[in-house]
Design a protein around this motif. Structure first.
Motif, PDB file in Angstrom:
ATOM      1  N   THR A 226      41.033  39.551 -78.413  1.00  0.00           N
ATOM      2  CA  THR A 226      41.915  39.933 -78.151  1.00  0.00           C
ATOM      3  C   THR A 226      43.335  38.846 -77.729  1.00  0.00           C
ATOM      4  OG1 THR A 226      41.688  40.945 -75.772  1.00  0.00           O
ATOM      5  CG2 THR A 226      41.981  42.566 -77.640  1.00  0.00           C
TER       6      THR A 226
ATOM      7  N   SER B 244      46.435  36.098 -79.150  1.00  0.00           N
ATOM      8  CA  SER B 244      46.972  36.295 -77.879  1.00  0.00           C
ATOM      9  C   SER B 244      47.136  35.013 -77.687  1.00  0.00           C
ATOM     10  CB  SER B 244      47.067  36.850 -76.796  1.00  0.00           C
ATOM     11  OG  SER B 244      46.043  36.467 -75.943  1.00  0.00           O
TER      12      SER B 244
ATOM     13  N   LEU C  65      56.318  44.467 -76.674  1.00  0.00           N
ATOM     14  CA  LEU C  65      54.807  45.966 -76.577  1.00  0.00           C
ATOM     15  C   LEU C  65      53.714  45.135 -76.645  1.00  0.00           C
ATOM     16  CD1 LEU C  65      53.914  48.518 -76.852  1.00  0.00           C
ATOM     17  CD2 LEU C  65      54.103  48.224 -79.312  1.00  0.00           C
ATOM     18  N   GLY C  66      53.709  43.459 -77.295  1.00  0.00           N
ATOM     19  CA  GLY C  66      52.597  42.745 -77.248  1.00  0.00           C
ATOM     20  C   GLY C  66      52.580  42.306 -75.650  1.00  0.00           C
TER      21      GLY C  66
ATOM     22  N   GLN D   1      51.435  45.014 -73.687  1.00  0.00           N
ATOM     23  CA  GLN D   1      49.936  45.945 -73.598  1.00  0.00           C
ATOM     24  C   GLN D   1      48.464  44.951 -73.652  1.00  0.00           C
ATOM     25  OE1 GLN D   1      49.278  48.814 -74.481  1.00  0.00           O
ATOM     26  NE2 GLN D   1      51.162  49.702 -74.099  1.00  0.00           N
ATOM     27  N   VAL D   2      48.870  43.990 -73.934  1.00  0.00           N
ATOM     28  CA  VAL D   2      47.914  42.939 -74.366  1.00  0.00           C
ATOM     29  C   VAL D   2      47.577  41.589 -73.068  1.00  0.00           C
ATOM     30  CG1 VAL D   2      46.762  40.754 -75.813  1.00  0.00           C
ATOM     31  CG2 VAL D   2      48.178  43.109 -76.533  1.00  0.00           C
TER      32      VAL D   2
ATOM     33  N   LYS E  67      49.536  42.362 -70.300  1.00  0.00           N
ATOM     34  CA  LYS E  67      49.788  42.871 -69.314  1.00  0.00           C
ATOM     35  C   LYS E  67      50.862  42.035 -68.043  1.00  0.00           C
ATOM     36  CE  LYS E  67      46.233  45.636 -70.284  1.00  0.00           C
ATOM     37  NZ  LYS E  67      46.683  46.927 -71.024  1.00  0.00           N
TER      38      LYS E  67
ATOM     39  N   ILE F  45      48.510  40.352 -83.306  1.00  0.00           N
ATOM     40  CA  ILE F  45      49.187  39.339 -80.898  1.00  0.00           C
ATOM     41  C   ILE F  45      48.287  40.190 -79.942  1.00  0.00           C
ATOM     42  CG2 ILE F  45      51.521  39.115 -81.986  1.00  0.00           C
ATOM     43  CD1 ILE F  45      51.972  42.014 -80.509  1.00  0.00           C
ATOM     44  N   GLY F  46      46.306  40.336 -80.848  1.00  0.00           N
ATOM     45  CA  GLY F  46      46.059  40.976 -79.188  1.00  0.00           C
ATOM     46  C   GLY F  46      45.854  42.321 -79.510  1.00  0.00           C
ATOM     47  N   MET F  47      46.439  43.304 -79.915  1.00  0.00           N
ATOM     48  CA  MET F  47      46.643  44.386 -79.320  1.00  0.00           C
ATOM     49  C   MET F  47      45.179  45.268 -79.723  1.00  0.00           C
ATOM     50  SD  MET F  47      50.198  45.650 -79.789  1.00  0.00           S
ATOM     51  CE  MET F  47      50.093  47.657 -79.987  1.00  0.00           C
TER      52      MET F  47
ATOM     53  N   GLN G 135      45.428  50.792 -78.872  1.00  0.00           N
ATOM     54  CA  GLN G 135      46.798  50.280 -78.943  1.00  0.00           C
ATOM     55  C   GLN G 135      47.541  49.821 -79.713  1.00  0.00           C
ATOM     56  OE1 GLN G 135      45.863  46.888 -76.868  1.00  0.00           O
ATOM     57  NE2 GLN G 135      45.627  47.350 -74.599  1.00  0.00           N
TER      58      GLN G 135
END
Lengths: 247, 281
Positions: free
Chosen positions: A76, A80, A103-104, A107-108, A110, B148-150, B154
């Motif tokens: 992940t 990113s 969202l990203g 979620q990713v 934080k 995007i890394g989810m 998620q």
């Protein structure tokens, strides 16, 4: 090799018995803008999709900052850092423009909502879409969708952006607005790897152009060399056909 | 016409005597159908999500074994409960358990057993609907989230499921309406729903057809109201179709973009010829 961001080593990919990529080897340095050109089925898109593991490579490895992207990077985190923009935009159709961008981050990475929204606005302004933050993807034109998709990728603050034919699904009059955003990014120093059919864009913006054919990189040179004096007969043939139509 | 007059007179007679029992039955039917559908949807959602967890050849043996096992178990559940009549399922649950356990295990509440049977039955149908809903979402949505890394979960929670659930709302409504009608088989274990009110009324009055007419009209009323409500909910969820376009997109066909069509022509506002041209007109 200290400044090389991404190294692709002996990468092969087969779908069943069909070998799409054959032992691909190349390096991307920080700040480079590399355009990958070639005819359909030459493996350009597959190469990009293998680099961020949307397709699992059959053989070979990808080194990111000198470390194996598959085993030494958390997947992940790697995603990113290595952003991707798709031909079909792939915006989340159940979220509005702003939500797509936060969202990203939330979620990713934080990141708290307030900060994520601040960053989202910053990048939406960069692509000229801040006024549309409440719109849903279905209410946008193709070019606008693609610009939001670029902003969404930028929100993750990636070190390299992969573009998979970002303008191929657009109406001709919308191609310009997307290319203009990409040109801004390039001049801002973003490292980019772009699969494209826009030859004039490749010629003007790229620092390097790769010509792919039959799953291998046939030619890898500066755009000024490749477009004016292509070495391989296959490259000459391809450029003759494409440029006669485009320019 | 006098037949209709007679029918109406009989219905009035039935309603004055058993009206309360009919209404009570309708209430119970609606509650059972509603609770059964909601719980069934939850079961279906869980099954559908578990059913679509991806695994590749690179995952370890234990993970692959468990994911395959889950798929087999869900498959068996769906096939068995979708493939047998609910009336028999009710009998199996209500009479089968005490039969096999020598009365040690049995449902003491007729409500509980009915809700369990209707939920499990609905869940079997919904499991397939949810699975269909999930796989019908464009693969690009998952790829966009992955890029995007989810993680899988998620992207499921924030991207795929909201869209899948919206797509299967008509299915949920379908199941609710089917449940309103099909809970009528629950009279077999003595659940006091609408149809059992009919059986009670007929047993005492022998007005078989007039009572059946009451039932018909009653069921149709319940399902029609449900249909209207479901449509209304769907419209609410989609939100207003109006959207005020913001006309301040700086990049769309304004001068200075990469390939503005007027760039470098006399029609370009930035060119000197443009000013000259204006003077001539």
């Amino acid at each position: 090799m200290g400044d090389s961001l991404l190294q692709v080593r002996h990468l092969s990919k087969s779908f069943g018995s069909h070998e799409v990529l054959k032992d691909i080897d190349f390096t991307v340095d920080t700040g480079e803008v590399i355009c990958i050109i070639g005819s359909s089925g030459s493996g350009k898109s597959t190469l990009l999709r293998c680099i961020n593991f949307l397709e699992q490579p059959t053989k070979g490895e990808i080194l990111y900052h000198g470390k194996n992207a598959e085993t030494e990077w958390k997947r992940t985190l790697y995603h990113s850092k290595v952003g991707m923009v798709f031909q079909s935009f792939n915006l989340f159709s159940n979220h509005n423009v702003m939500e797509n961008c936060v969202l990203g981050q939330m979620q990713v990475l934080k990141i708290k909502r307030a900060e994520a929204e601040k960053r989202a606005i910053q990048y939406l302004e960069k692509v000229g879409m801040a006024a549309y933050r409440k719109a849903r993807p279905a209410q946008l034109s193709g070019g606008q969708k693609q610009r939001v998709a670029i902003a969404r990728a930028l929100c993750m603050e990636p070190e390299i952006l992969l573009f998979d034919e970002p303008t191929s699904a657009l109406d001709p009059e919308m191609v310009g607005e997307v290319l203009s955003v990409m040109q801004d990014l390039a001049s801002g120093g973003m490292t980019m790897l772009i699969v494209t059919h826009e030859m004039s864009f490749a010629r003007d913006v790229a620092s390097r152009v790769l010509f792919m054919d039959g799953g291998v990189i046939l030619e890898d040179s500066k755009p000024s060399d490749l477009f004016t004096a292509p070495k391989m007969p296959r490259t000459q043939e391809f450029l003759k056909r494409v440029l006669s139509r485009q320019l | 016409m006098d037949r209709f007059a007679l029918l109406w007179a009989d219905i009035v007679k039935l309603w004055t005597k058993y009206g309360a029992s009919y209404l009570n039955g309708m209430g119970n039917t609606l509650v059972l159908a509603l609770v059964g559908t909601v719980l069934g949807c939850l079961i279906g959602l869980i099954c559908g999500v578990l059913n679509t967890i991806p695994y590749s050849r690179k995952d370890n043996v234990v993970k692959r074994f468990f994911l395959k096992l889950i798929r087999v178990v869900i498959r068996v559940y769906v096939e068995v409960f979708r493939g047998t009549p609910m009336v028999l399922q009710a009998v199996f649950f209500y009479y089968g358990l005490p039969y096999f356990t020598n009365n040690a295990v049995k449902f003491t509440s007729i409500w509980l057993v009915s809700i369990v049977v209707v939920s499990i039955n609905t869940g079997a149908y919904m499991a397939e609907s949810v699975r269909g809903g999930i796989i019908s979402i464009d693969k690009g949505q998952t790829e966009g989230a992955t890029a995007i890394g989810m993680t899988h979960w998620q992207s499921m929670v924030h991207v795929i499921l909201p869209q899948a659930v919206r797509n299967i709302i008509p299915q949920i409504g379908n199941n609710f309406i089917i449940n309103v009608k099909d809970t009528s088989v629950m009279f077999i274990i003595g659940f006091p729903e609408f149809f059992s009110a009919h059986r009670a009324a007929v047993g005492a009055s022998y007005l078989y057809f007039p009572s059946a007419t009451v039932e018909m009209v009653g069921y149709l009323t319940m399902t029609l109201i449900s249909s209207f409500l479901l449509r209304w909910v769907e419209r609410k969820m989609d939100g207003s179709s109006n959207y005020e376009l913001v006309q301040e997109d700086q990049l769309t066909l304004t001068a200075g973009t990469y390939t503005h069509p007027d760039r470098g022509t006399p029609f370009d506002e930035t060119s000197k010829e443009f000013e000259k041209g204006k003077g001539e007109n």
